[in-house]
Scaffold this motif. Structure first.
Motif, short mmCIF file in Angstrom:
data_model
loop_
_atom_site.label_atom_id
_atom_site.label_comp_id
_atom_site.label_asym_id
_atom_site.label_seq_id
_atom_site.Cartn_x
_atom_site.Cartn_y
_atom_site.Cartn_z
N LEU A 33 0.85 -1.19 0.00
CA LEU A 33 0.00 0.00 0.00
C LEU A 33 0.89 1.24 0.00
CD1 LEU A 33 -2.64 -1.02 2.70
CD2 LEU A 33 -2.66 -1.50 0.25
N CYS A 220 -3.34 5.07 -1.48
CA CYS A 220 -3.96 4.32 -0.40
C CYS A 220 -3.31 4.73 0.91
CB CYS A 220 -3.82 2.82 -0.63
SG CYS A 220 -4.73 1.80 0.55
N ALA A 237 -7.42 1.53 6.25
CA ALA A 237 -6.89 2.36 5.16
C ALA A 237 -8.01 3.09 4.44
CB ALA A 237 -6.11 1.50 4.18
N ARG A 239 -9.01 4.51 0.63
CA ARG A 239 -8.67 4.45 -0.79
C ARG A 239 -9.93 4.74 -1.60
NH1 ARG A 239 -7.72 0.46 -5.19
NH2 ARG A 239 -5.99 1.31 -6.42
#
Length: 512
Positions: A33, A220, A237, A239
């Motif tokens: 990521l 991300c 996360a 995104r």
């Protein structure tokens, strides 16, 4: 996406190398990521990120960097930047790629209680990560690794004058600054070839993206590590405007010496008192996370050319001189780098600015931990409080005076006088008090931050991880970037960052 075996946070100097090496095992799935964009081909990087004569990290408003507010001293604010793009800071830094010194490795080995950090043990990994364009494959250098390492040319008139000036002052030649020789004057090893900066994303990951067991996601942003019953199970996360939890068998933070400790704090891993004040529930009281910070203070001396100076052909860097501060505890702990681009050009995205002075960058690289990083809010958007603690002691100020005077001495030689009409500032070098004030008014940093998640022995309250990057008190979680180095090395840490990725990938593959 099925649950990967390893989730790597950050595709920079360490993360790209680690992920690529782990994915060489077809039986291991790896997810990376990256907070910034992830070009899929080298031409996908803008030209200014590939031109080794430019330093994108000198542009705080660039879209491929994240700017952090920091304090070099209690009353001196500054902006420090880190790469936010595939390759991380290796995409935006100056391309300097000098190995740490033997003394650094031996000190880290003793601190971690791990002989695998000793110089003789890491040398094979230093060789395997590089293709040395000047020396080729030797017992010291690699000839088939992913990172091309070439040295700056010595044919530029200003570089010839720099080397001649160092010789005039009695400094020895050091033709290969990656060979652990006597510190002296010589060209700078860089991660570039033919004038093009080769970042670790290009060197390691782009060629591996076809592997079915490797996935790299850009744009991300990781908010925290999810921990259940003392084990890291995944990350939270953001995104594409959506928040998600991504689970994995093991989490490795390679987000850098600012972001990795900040992520640990946001996950409840760090000094309990600091976390409680910030409103973060404590998961693991680990006092060493963010308790120390190490970097190299730097001051720029500008000089006026006698006549117009040609633009650099391959790199903004000219020569480098390493010499020892008084006391002799750490040979070669003062560094003077030569810039072939005016400072106005480095910050203004130009390789030439006619009529403007050129510069020498004088820094103190004595291993020392003087700063700290504290999280002040549970909101990931609020940056941590970062203090460098520069110029705190009499020795700090003495060493930086010595570095400035050494740079001025080069400019005062008859050899350098062939190209220079003299130093722009300071006007007086003899008075310590006046020089200290001049230094403080122009103080900067080399952007070599280390030590915020330091490695050490189990039970040592000043250690956060072991020699394999495993976080104490939380299983399934590692840190693999320059934050684990207890103190910044005697040379800039870019090459060491890549080495960390190699070393910890090897440990993950061989030690279960």
């Amino acid at each position: 996406m099925r649950r990967p075996d390893v989730l790597v946070v950050g595709a920079g100097g360490s993360g790209a190398a680690l992920a690529a090496r782990l994915s060489e095992d077809p039986g291991r799935t790896v997810l990376v990521l990256e907070a910034g964009p992830v070009p899929r081909f080298p031409p996908g990087f803008p030209a200014e990120l590939r031109d080794a004569r430019l330093v994108p990290g000198a542009w705080p408003d660039a879209p491929t960097v994240r700017a952090y507010p920091v304090r070099l001293t209690p009353d001196l604010p500054y902006t420090a930047v880190r790469g936010r793009v595939l390759g991380g800071s290796t995409t935006v830094n100056g391309g300097y790629f000098i190995r740490a010194r033997r003394e650094d490795f031996d000190r880290w080995s003793a601190r971690a209680g791990d002989a695998r950090w000793a110089y003789e043990r890491v040398l094979p990994f230093l060789r395997v990560l590089e293709t040395d364009l000047d020396f080729g494959a030797t017992p010291v250098h690699g000839g088939h690794g992913p990172v091309p390492v070439g040295r700056t040319g010595l044919g530029h008139p200003a570089v010839e004058a720099f080397r001649a000036a160092a010789r005039e002052l009695g400094h020895p030649d050091e033709p290969d600054k990656n060979a652990q020789g006597v510190p002296g004057v010589g060209p700078v090893p860089t991660n570039s070839a033919g004038g093009e900066r080769i970042n670790t994303g290009t060197a390691y990951l782009l060629g591996a993206l076809g592997r079915p067991n490797l996935t790299v996601l850009g744009d991300c942003s990781v908010r925290s590590v999810a921990v259940e019953r003392g084990r890291a199970t995944g990350v939270v996360a953001d995104r594409n405007g959506r928040r998600t939890v991504l689970e994995a068998g093991e989490i490795v933070l390679c987000a850098g010496s600012f972001a990795s400790p900040h992520l640990l704090h946001l996950s409840g891993i760090g000094p309990a008192k600091v976390l409680t004040r910030a409103g973060v529930p404590v998961v693991e009281d680990l006092p060493a996370v963010g308790a120390a910070l190490s970097d190299h203070p730097q001051v720029v001396l500008e000089w006026t050319p006698r006549r117009p100076v040609a633009e650099p052909a391959g790199s903004w860097l000219g020569g480098a001189l390493h010499l020892s501060s008084s006391g002799g505890d750490h040979p070669g702990d003062l560094e003077i780098l030569q810039s072939l681009v005016p400072m106005a050009g480095l910050v203004g995205r130009r390789t030439a600015v006619p009529g403007r002075p050129l510069a020498l960058l004088a820094s103190v690289q004595t291993p020392r931990t003087s700063g700290r990083l504290r999280t002040v809010s549970a909101d990931p958007r609020v940056p941590p409080r970062i203090d460098y603690g520069y110029l705190e002691t009499a020795d700090d100020r003495r060493r930086l005076r010595e570095a400035v005077r050494a740079a001025a001495a080069l400019l005062s030689t008859s050899a350098f006088g062939e190209v220079s009409a003299g130093v722009v500032e300071p006007a007086s070098l003899d008075d310590d008090g006046l020089l200290d004030r001049w230094i403080r008014s122009r103080l900067g940093t080399s952007q070599h931050t280390c030590g915020t998640v330091p490695m050490g022995r189990a039970g040592d309250p000043s250690a956060a991880v072991d020699g394999h990057g495993r976080v104490y008190g939380v299983s399934g979680l590692r840190v693999a970037d320059t934050s684990i180095l207890p103190a910044a090395p005697l040379r800039g840490p870019a090459a060491t960052a890549v080495l960390i990725g190699e070393l910890i990938a090897h440990a993950m593959c061989t030690v279960r």
